[in-house]
Enzyme design. Structure first.
Site, mmCIF file in Angstrom:
data_model
loop_
_atom_site.group_PDB
_atom_site.id
_atom_site.type_symbol
_atom_site.label_atom_id
_atom_site.label_comp_id
_atom_site.label_asym_id
_atom_site.label_seq_id
_atom_site.Cartn_x
_atom_site.Cartn_y
_atom_site.Cartn_z
ATOM 1 N N TRP A 143 0.830 -1.219 -0.021
ATOM 2 C CA TRP A 143 -0.081 -0.042 -0.592
ATOM 3 C C TRP A 143 1.078 1.127 -0.109
ATOM 4 O O TRP A 143 0.370 2.883 -0.388
ATOM 5 C CB TRP A 143 -0.980 0.253 1.080
ATOM 6 C CG TRP A 143 -0.551 -0.061 2.923
ATOM 7 C CD1 TRP A 143 -0.148 -1.148 3.150
ATOM 8 C CD2 TRP A 143 0.155 1.268 3.258
ATOM 9 N NE1 TRP A 143 0.028 -1.039 4.593
ATOM 10 C CE2 TRP A 143 0.907 -0.098 4.527
ATOM 11 C CE3 TRP A 143 0.615 2.482 3.179
ATOM 12 C CZ2 TRP A 143 1.338 0.710 5.635
ATOM 13 C CZ3 TRP A 143 1.423 2.439 4.134
ATOM 14 C CH2 TRP A 143 1.612 1.939 4.990
ATOM 15 N N ASN A 144 2.220 1.516 0.459
ATOM 16 C CA ASN A 144 2.881 2.859 0.593
ATOM 17 C C ASN A 144 2.948 2.773 -1.190
ATOM 18 O O ASN A 144 3.377 4.638 -0.939
ATOM 19 C CB ASN A 144 4.113 2.234 1.543
ATOM 20 C CG ASN A 144 4.868 1.184 0.816
ATOM 21 O OD1 ASN A 144 4.617 0.458 -0.054
ATOM 22 N ND2 ASN A 144 5.960 1.191 0.914
ATOM 23 N N ARG A 199 7.058 -1.749 -11.429
ATOM 24 C CA ARG A 199 8.050 -1.976 -10.995
ATOM 25 C C ARG A 199 7.824 -3.742 -11.488
ATOM 26 O O ARG A 199 8.811 -4.153 -12.145
ATOM 27 C CB ARG A 199 9.212 -1.905 -10.223
ATOM 28 C CG ARG A 199 9.371 -2.866 -9.129
ATOM 29 C CD ARG A 199 10.486 -2.176 -8.090
ATOM 30 N NE ARG A 199 10.342 -2.667 -6.668
ATOM 31 C CZ ARG A 199 10.429 -1.515 -5.431
ATOM 32 N NH1 ARG A 199 11.532 -0.941 -5.597
ATOM 33 N NH2 ARG A 199 10.546 -2.860 -4.411
ATOM 34 N N LYS A 258 -2.531 -8.981 -7.294
ATOM 35 C CA LYS A 258 -3.187 -8.788 -6.044
ATOM 36 C C LYS A 258 -2.702 -7.142 -5.884
ATOM 37 O O LYS A 258 -1.912 -7.144 -4.575
ATOM 38 C CB LYS A 258 -2.886 -10.019 -5.757
ATOM 39 C CG LYS A 258 -3.649 -9.447 -4.644
ATOM 40 C CD LYS A 258 -5.469 -9.151 -4.145
ATOM 41 C CE LYS A 258 -5.366 -9.237 -2.335
ATOM 42 N NZ LYS A 258 -5.007 -7.967 -1.935
ATOM 43 N N GLY A 308 6.767 -6.917 0.806
ATOM 44 C CA GLY A 308 5.562 -7.214 2.018
ATOM 45 C C GLY A 308 6.789 -6.905 3.338
ATOM 46 O O GLY A 308 7.944 -7.188 2.776
ATOM 47 N N SER A 309 5.787 -8.134 4.355
ATOM 48 C CA SER A 309 6.419 -8.440 5.387
ATOM 49 C C SER A 309 7.076 -9.380 5.273
ATOM 50 O O SER A 309 6.411 -10.171 4.834
ATOM 51 C CB SER A 309 5.464 -8.280 6.250
ATOM 52 O OG SER A 309 4.345 -9.716 6.210
ATOM 53 N N GLU A 336 10.349 -9.198 -2.001
ATOM 54 C CA GLU A 336 10.700 -7.831 -1.361
ATOM 55 C C GLU A 336 10.652 -7.513 -0.234
ATOM 56 O O GLU A 336 9.596 -6.964 -0.119
ATOM 57 C CB GLU A 336 10.838 -6.963 -2.326
ATOM 58 C CG GLU A 336 11.589 -5.252 -2.015
ATOM 59 C CD GLU A 336 11.012 -4.404 -1.127
ATOM 60 O OE1 GLU A 336 11.633 -4.254 -0.102
ATOM 61 O OE2 GLU A 336 10.343 -3.806 -1.832
ATOM 62 N N ARG A 369 10.466 10.516 3.972
ATOM 63 C CA ARG A 369 9.954 10.203 2.359
ATOM 64 C C ARG A 369 9.148 9.644 2.832
ATOM 65 O O ARG A 369 9.300 8.522 3.617
ATOM 66 C CB ARG A 369 11.252 10.056 1.661
ATOM 67 C CG ARG A 369 10.695 9.698 0.376
ATOM 68 C CD ARG A 369 11.775 9.611 -1.077
ATOM 69 N NE ARG A 369 12.038 8.416 -0.713
ATOM 70 C CZ ARG A 369 11.419 6.961 -0.907
ATOM 71 N NH1 ARG A 369 10.874 7.592 -2.259
ATOM 72 N NH2 ARG A 369 12.404 6.097 -1.211
ATOM 73 N N CYS A 427 9.846 0.663 3.246
ATOM 74 C CA CYS A 427 10.901 -0.374 3.397
ATOM 75 C C CYS A 427 12.531 -0.048 3.605
ATOM 76 O O CYS A 427 12.935 -0.752 4.069
ATOM 77 C CB CYS A 427 10.381 -1.333 2.106
ATOM 78 S SG CYS A 427 10.616 -0.685 0.597
ATOM 79 N N GLU A 461 10.483 -2.849 12.479
ATOM 80 C CA GLU A 461 10.468 -1.626 11.088
ATOM 81 C C GLU A 461 9.567 -0.751 11.901
ATOM 82 O O GLU A 461 8.224 -1.347 12.267
ATOM 83 C CB GLU A 461 10.365 -2.896 9.581
ATOM 84 C CG GLU A 461 10.046 -1.219 8.749
ATOM 85 C CD GLU A 461 10.085 -2.252 7.766
ATOM 86 O OE1 GLU A 461 9.857 -1.564 6.295
ATOM 87 O OE2 GLU A 461 9.403 -3.333 7.046
ATOM 88 N N SER A 504 16.848 4.071 -4.532
ATOM 89 C CA SER A 504 15.841 3.876 -5.832
ATOM 90 C C SER A 504 16.507 4.348 -7.234
ATOM 91 O O SER A 504 16.687 5.773 -6.967
ATOM 92 C CB SER A 504 14.185 4.150 -4.888
ATOM 93 O OG SER A 504 14.095 3.766 -3.914
#
Length: 490
Positions: free
Chosen positions: A163-164, A172, A187, A241-242, A263, A291, A297, A394, A454
Site C-alpha cells: 500500500w505504501n 516495477r 493483487k 511486504g512483510s 522484497e 520520505r 521499506c 521496522e 531507488s
C-alpha cells in the site's frame, strides 16, 4: 457480469474503475461483494471496490494461461512499444494518478507526483529492455556440439503489491513481467487499490491483449494467493511486504516449485562516520527517514552517529524535523501526511511510548495530535538503546531514533546487528572510508552520502531476511525469464 456505471468512483475529479479486470474486461462485484476504501487524512469514504474471491482468482488464471503462449511469442518489439504507449499514457495522466495516490494513501501531492514520475520510469526502462533479451550460440570445448541458449518467459505470474507505493511497486513488477513475455495477475493492497486500477486502465488503453493482465482487488488476500499458488499453472510469484507473509508464500511456492521474488521487511541503518559532513548527513537523514512519512521499506530505521559528531548532528537534525509541516497531503506546503490508517498510527505510537519507557528521550513530536485522521507527528528520539524494541522492529512511520557509537567500527557493528539487510546509508567525506564502510555493511543496497537509493536502472532488493531476487535494473527482467539450452550435434 459486465461492469455497470455503479462500479466507477470519482476521486477528486478522476473517474476510477472499482471492479475486477478479468480477460480484458472490467467486471462488477460478484459473490465477494465489495469493501470500502477510505481517505486516511479525513477518514471519509472514497469508494466501494469489488472484492475478488478464490473463484475469481482461478478465472483470472484461466485467462492468463490461455493468453500466455501467444503473449510469450509476441515479438519483443511489439511488447516494447506497448509498454512505451503505457508510459506515455501515465505521463499524460500524471495529475490524475497523483490525486488518487494522495486521496487513498495520504502522501503530499508533491510526493505523489514524484512517485508517478519514479514509477513510470520502470515502464520506460522495461520498454527499452524488452527487445534486448539475448541468448547465445557457440561450440562446446570438444567441438562436438553446438550450444544454443535461449531465454523464455517463466509463465503466468502473481504480483502482490503493497500500500505504501501503490503505483511504483506495481510498475516495477508489471513492467518487467510484460517485457519478458509473462502474463500477470495483480493483487493490490486492499488499503490502496484505486491507483492500481488507474494503471491497469492505462495498460488496457495501451492495447494489452485480453488475459495478459488481470486485477484482483480483495479483502481476502490469503485466500486469493493460496488458490492461485495451489494451481501448478501459476509459475511465478512476486511479493512486496512483510517478512512474515513472505515466508508463508515461500512455503506455498515450494509445493509447485514456483519461481519467487520477495522484497521483504527492513531495519535500515543510517551511519554517520566520524569524518562525515554534518550538514550533508542531516539533509540525507531527512530524506531517508521522512520520505513518504517514513512508510517505506528503505526508510532509515536507525540513525547511528559517531560520538564526535553526535551533538552537532542531533541538534541540527531536530531543528529541521521541528520545521516539517504535518497535514492533509492536498494542502500546499505539507511535508508529512497521515499514516495509512489508525492501526498503523497506533502501532507507531506504542513503539515510541515503549522506547521512552526503556529510557529514550523525545526531542520533538512523540504524541498523537488531537485531530481527525491517522496522523502522527514527525518525531526524534535520542538516547535510544540498541536493544530497545523500536530499534529491532521496522518502524514504518515518521519516527527517527538516534543512537551514539563510540567509533566507526562500533557504528557498523550496530548497523549489522539485525536479521534484515535491505538498505543502509553511510556518510563520510573520505571516499575510501565510505567504500570501506559500504563493503562492511550487510545490505543489498547502500547509499553513500545520499538518503535515496531507488532507481529504475538499478537492482533493488535485499539479503538475509529482507528477501530474494531483485527488481529494476538489468536484473529485474531476469526474474521473469527461464534459460533453455539446446545441444545440436554435428
Amino acid at each position: 457480469m459486465s461492469m455497470g456505471e455503479s462500479m466507477i468512483a470519482v476521486i477528486d475529479g478522476t473517474a476510477v474503475r472499482t471492479g475486477l479486470f478479468l480477460d480484458g474486461e472490467w467486471v462488477a462485484a460478484g459473490a465477494g461483494g465489495t469493501f470500502g476504501v477510505f481517505d486516511p487524512a479525513t477518514e471519509e469514504h472514497l469508494a466501494d471496490v469489488a472484492s475478488a474471491t478464490p473463484e475469481d482468482a482461478i478465472r483470472a488464471l484461466d485467462a492468463a494461461s490461455r493468453a500466455q503462449k501467444e503473449w510469450g511469442r509476441t515479438p519483443p518489439r511489439e511488447r516494447a512499444e506497448l509498454l512505451r504507449r503505457a508510459f506515455a499514457l501515465i505521463e499524460e495522466r500524471r495529475e490524475q494518478f497523483a490525486a488518487v495516490l494522495t486521496a487513498e494513501m495520504g502522501k503530499p501531492v508533491t510526493e505523489s507526483l514524484g512517485e508517478v514520475a519514479y514509477g513510470n520510469e520502470f515502464m520506460r526502462w522495461f520498454s527499452e529492455q524488452a527487445a534486448h533479451v539475448n541468448g547465445g550460440f557457440g561450440q562446446n570445448p570438444s567441438g562436438q556440439t553446438n550450444i544454443v541458449v535461449s531465454r523464455e518467459p517463466v509463465g503466468p505470474s502473481l504480483l502482490i503489491t503493497p500500500w505504501n507505493f501503490p503505483l511504483a511497486m506495481g510498475t516495477r513488477k508489471v513492467g518487467a513481467a510484460l517485457a519478458a513475455g509473462c502474463t500477470v495477475i495483480i493483487k493490490p493492497a486492499a488499503l490502496t487499490p484505486l491507483t492500481m486500477a488507474l494503471f491497469v486502465q492505462a495498460l488496457s488503453d495501451a492495447g494489452v491483449p485480453p488475459g495478459v493482465v488481470g486485477l484482483l482487488p480483495s479483502e481476502r488476500a490469503g485466500a486469493i494467493s493460496s488458490a492461485l499458488m495451489a494451481d501448478a499453472r501459476l509459475r511465478k510469484v512476486s511479493f512486496t511486504g512483510s517478512t512474515a507473509v513472505g515466508s508463508i508464500l515461500l512455503r506455498q511456492a515450494a509445493e509447485h516449485v514456483q519461481r519467487s521474488s520477495m522484497e521483504l521487511g527492513g531495519n535500515g541503518p543510517l551511519v554517520v562516520l566520524g569524518d562525515a559532513d554534518v550538514d550533508a548527513a542531516v539533509e540525507g537523514a531527512l530524506i531517508a527517514k521522512f520520505r513518504n512519512g517514513g512508510q517505506s521499506c528503505v526508510a532509515a530505521n536507525r540513525i547511528i552517529v559517531h560520538r564526535d559528531l553526535a551533538e552537532r548532528f542531533t541538534d541540527a537534525f531536530v531543528e529541521r524535523v521541528r520545521a516539517l509541516r504535518l497535514g492533509d497531503g492536498r494542502e500546499e506546503g505539507v511535508d508529512i501526511g497521515p499514516m495509512i490508517d489508525r492501526a498503523q498510527r497506533d502501532r507507531v505510537a506504542e513503539l515510541v511510548d515503549g522506547a521512552v519507557a526503556q529510557g529514550a528521550t523525545v526531542r520533538v513530536g512523540g504524541a498523537v495530535p488531537a485531530r481527525t485522521g491517522s496522523f502522527y507527528p514527525p518525531t526524534v528520539l535520542t538516547g535510544v538503546s540498541p536493544e530497545s524494541t523500536i530499534c529491532n522492529e521496522e518502524i514504518f512511520g515518521p519516527v527517527a531514533t538516534v543512537t551514539v557509537a563510540a567509533s566507526d567500527e562500533e557504528a557498523l557493528r550496530l548497523a549489522n546487528d539485525t536479521p534484515y539487510g535491505l538498505v543502509a546509508f553511510v556518510f563520510s567525506q573520505g571516499i575510501e572510508r565510505a567504500l570501506w564502510a559500504a563493503g562492511e555493511l550487510e545490505a543489498g543496497m547502500v547509499g553513500i552520502n545520499r538518503g535515496l537509493v531507488s532507481d529504475a536502472a538499478a537492482p533493488f532488493g535485499g539479503i538475509k531476511a529482507s528477501g530474494l531476487g531483485r527488481e529494476g535494473g538489468d536484473a529485474g527482467i531476469e526474474e521473469y525469464l527461464e534459460t533453455k539450452y539446446v545441444a545440436i550435434g554435428k
